[in-house]
Design a protein around this motif. Structure first.
Motif, PDB file in Angstrom:
ATOM      1  N   THR A 259       0.862  -1.193   0.000  1.00 49.68           N
ATOM      2  CA  THR A 259       0.000   0.000   0.000  1.00 49.68           C
ATOM      3  C   THR A 259       0.890   1.232   0.000  1.00 49.68           C
ATOM      4  O   THR A 259       2.093   1.154   0.287  1.00 49.68           O
ATOM      5  CB  THR A 259      -0.915   0.057   1.248  1.00 49.68           C
ATOM      6  N   VAL A 260       0.288   2.379  -0.286  1.00 45.14           N
ATOM      7  CA  VAL A 260       1.063   3.607  -0.358  1.00 45.14           C
ATOM      8  C   VAL A 260       1.693   3.966   0.979  1.00 45.14           C
ATOM      9  O   VAL A 260       2.747   4.591   1.037  1.00 45.14           O
ATOM     10  CB  VAL A 260       0.174   4.760  -0.876  1.00 45.14           C
ATOM     11  N   GLY A 261       1.072   3.579   2.084  1.00 45.32           N
ATOM     12  CA  GLY A 261       1.602   3.918   3.403  1.00 45.32           C
ATOM     13  C   GLY A 261       2.339   2.778   4.070  1.00 45.32           C
ATOM     14  O   GLY A 261       2.676   2.863   5.261  1.00 45.32           O
TER      15      GLY A 261
ATOM     16  N   TYR B 104      11.871   3.326  -3.506  1.00 41.22           N
ATOM     17  CA  TYR B 104      11.898   2.861  -2.131  1.00 41.22           C
ATOM     18  C   TYR B 104      13.233   3.269  -1.503  1.00 41.22           C
ATOM     19  O   TYR B 104      14.263   3.275  -2.169  1.00 41.22           O
ATOM     20  CB  TYR B 104      11.773   1.337  -2.034  1.00 41.22           C
TER      21      TYR B 104
ATOM     22  N   CYS C 103       8.935   2.930  -9.157  1.00 39.77           N
ATOM     23  CA  CYS C 103       8.833   3.081  -7.700  1.00 39.77           C
ATOM     24  C   CYS C 103      10.159   3.616  -7.148  1.00 39.77           C
ATOM     25  O   CYS C 103      11.215   3.412  -7.728  1.00 39.77           O
ATOM     26  CB  CYS C 103       8.516   1.745  -7.033  1.00 39.77           C
TER      27      CYS C 103
ATOM     28  N   SER D 245       7.990   7.074  -3.172  1.00 37.33           N
ATOM     29  CA  SER D 245       6.944   7.350  -4.157  1.00 37.33           C
ATOM     30  C   SER D 245       6.636   6.070  -4.920  1.00 37.33           C
ATOM     31  O   SER D 245       7.538   5.314  -5.274  1.00 37.33           O
ATOM     32  CB  SER D 245       7.381   8.446  -5.137  1.00 37.33           C
ATOM     33  N   GLY D 246       5.350   5.827  -5.133  1.00 39.13           N
ATOM     34  CA  GLY D 246       4.918   4.659  -5.876  1.00 39.13           C
ATOM     35  C   GLY D 246       5.068   3.372  -5.087  1.00 39.13           C
ATOM     36  O   GLY D 246       5.794   3.312  -4.094  1.00 39.13           O
ATOM     37  N   TYR D 247       4.338   2.358  -5.510  1.00 36.53           N
ATOM     38  CA  TYR D 247       4.497   1.015  -4.954  1.00 36.53           C
ATOM     39  C   TYR D 247       3.936   0.023  -5.966  1.00 36.53           C
ATOM     40  O   TYR D 247       3.169   0.385  -6.865  1.00 36.53           O
ATOM     41  CB  TYR D 247       3.794   0.871  -3.602  1.00 36.53           C
ATOM     42  N   ASP D 248       4.353  -1.224  -5.825  1.00 39.25           N
ATOM     43  CA  ASP D 248       3.871  -2.277  -6.711  1.00 39.25           C
ATOM     44  C   ASP D 248       3.705  -3.535  -5.885  1.00 39.25           C
ATOM     45  O   ASP D 248       4.691  -4.174  -5.505  1.00 39.25           O
ATOM     46  CB  ASP D 248       4.866  -2.498  -7.852  1.00 39.25           C
ATOM     47  N   ASP D 249       2.446  -3.884  -5.575  1.00 45.66           N
ATOM     48  CA  ASP D 249       2.212  -5.054  -4.737  1.00 45.66           C
ATOM     49  C   ASP D 249       2.315  -6.360  -5.524  1.00 45.66           C
ATOM     50  O   ASP D 249       2.086  -7.439  -4.976  1.00 45.66           O
ATOM     51  CB  ASP D 249       0.855  -4.952  -4.032  1.00 45.66           C
TER      52      ASP D 249
ATOM     53  N   PRO E  91       8.463   3.210   1.112  1.00 47.25           N
ATOM     54  CA  PRO E  91       8.208   3.756  -0.225  1.00 47.25           C
ATOM     55  C   PRO E  91       8.214   5.286  -0.191  1.00 47.25           C
ATOM     56  O   PRO E  91       7.414   5.899   0.521  1.00 47.25           O
ATOM     57  CB  PRO E  91       6.821   3.212  -0.567  1.00 47.25           C
TER      58      PRO E  91
END
Length: 342
Positions: free
Chosen positions: A125-127, A159, A157, A201-205, A199
């Motif tokens: 998730t973004v957070g 991180y 992304c 900016s951005g994320y990729d689950d 993160p």
């Protein structure tokens, strides 16, 4: 019998003196090589371009430098857990790619990881913050460096990587985009350390990152390699040093850029018969010639953890005795090295 042993001792002493005399002709050679014996390309070699990997140890403190303007207190909130947040984390958010370490959003729920092993996990998730813990022992040995590596960050992304010692002093790596994050630390405090992936900016689950905590120095070798060189021995060059030839490893992609020499071996492969061979290898990085002793493959007096493997090496030889009309030496070479894992 007594006279026999006296005569035998005299013969042995005479042999030793002859050998010592022959060896001295080579041993007295200047280690800073005569430039007339070196190939022109080595004379023009810029030692500043030799791969001299320098890594900086990260500062671990209560006000370590940050580059992105991130408030460290925002990250440290993961150290202060309210009851309601604990309850929230007991329910795992459904993910496109299963993360076996969730929930691990703070220090209380940090998951233990093993030393010298990569793990795979993802930001869902973004957070999301991913917290890990590992027990480390302090060391005063400057060669005992711990690497904290965050690799394979998904495309699109950004991180970042944070490390907290048992007193919650911290170090950070905040490269831009999905560039790898690297922290190298000489551990000063024994206890549980925390590693946090955040993160920016951005994320990729649906894409894992790769995290590593372990020894920064790794061991490697080139294995035995043919130099593709031929040195011809004749009666006219016995007792001399033959012209140098270049063995070029400066652009060898199979060798880590951070590789530094632990030891070098040069064998005696060839055709014909000779003895009393000295083998020489010249480093343009130090402008010093190193050599083997007759009968040995190991190169002597290599400075520990100093010489970059990835440079142009000058190789030459000289023999004391030739037992066939001609002979040729076709050397193979072996580099053992250590390198900083990246």
């Amino acid at each position: 019998m007594k006279h026999f042993f006296i005569k035998l001792l005299a013969v042995i002493c005479t042999i030793v003196l002859i050998i010592s005399s022959n060896l001295s002709a080579f041993a007295s050679e200047n280690k800073t090589q005569n430039v007339e014996q070196l190939p022109t390309s080595m004379l023009n070699f810029d030692t500043d371009t030799t791969a001299k990997f320098k890594f900086e140890l990260s500062e671990v403190s209560d006000n370590a430098q940050l580059s992105k303007g991130v408030n460290i207190e925002t990250i440290k909130k993961g150290l202060q857990i309210a009851v309601n947040s604990k309850n929230e984390m007991n329910s795992v958010v459904s993910q496109a790619l299963t993360d076996p370490y969730e929930p691990n959003n703070n220090s209380d729920s940090a998951k233990s990881i093993s030393y010298n092993q990569y793990i795979l996990a993802n930001i869902d998730t973004v957070g999301d913050e991913d917290w890990y813990k590992i027990y480390l022992n302090a060391s005063s040995d400057p060669n005992q460096i711990v690497a904290f590596l965050l690799k394979d960050i998904p495309a699109g992304c950004d991180y970042d990587l944070y490390v907290f010692d048992p007193n919650f002093n911290y170090a950070a790596s905040q490269n831009s985009g999905n560039s790898d994050e690297r922290i190298y630390i000489q551990v000063q405090t024994t206890g549980t350390w925390y590693v946090v992936v955040v993160p920016y900016s951005g994320y990729d689950d649906n894409a894992n990152y790769k995290l590593f905590v372990g020894d920064a120095w790794q061991n490697g070798t080139t294995g035995w390699r043919s130099t593709n060189m031929t040195f011809n021995f004749t009666s006219s060059n016995v007792g001399t040093i033959l012209p140098y030839q270049i063995f070029d490893l400066s652009n060898d992609t199979s060798i880590p850029d951070t590789a530094v020499v632990q030891y070098i071996q040069i064998d005696s492969t060839g055709v014909g018969s000779w003895s009393g061979q000295h083998k020489y290898i010249y480093s343009p990085q130090t402008r010093v010639r190193y050599e083997t002793y007759p009968g040995l493959d190991y190169v002597l007096n290599i400075p520990e953890n100093t010489l970059s493997v990835k440079q142009q090496w000058g190789i030459s030889t000289g023999i004391e005795h030739l037992f066939t009309p001609t002979a040729k030496w076709t050397p193979n070479i072996y580099f053992a090295y250590k390198y900083i894992i990246q």
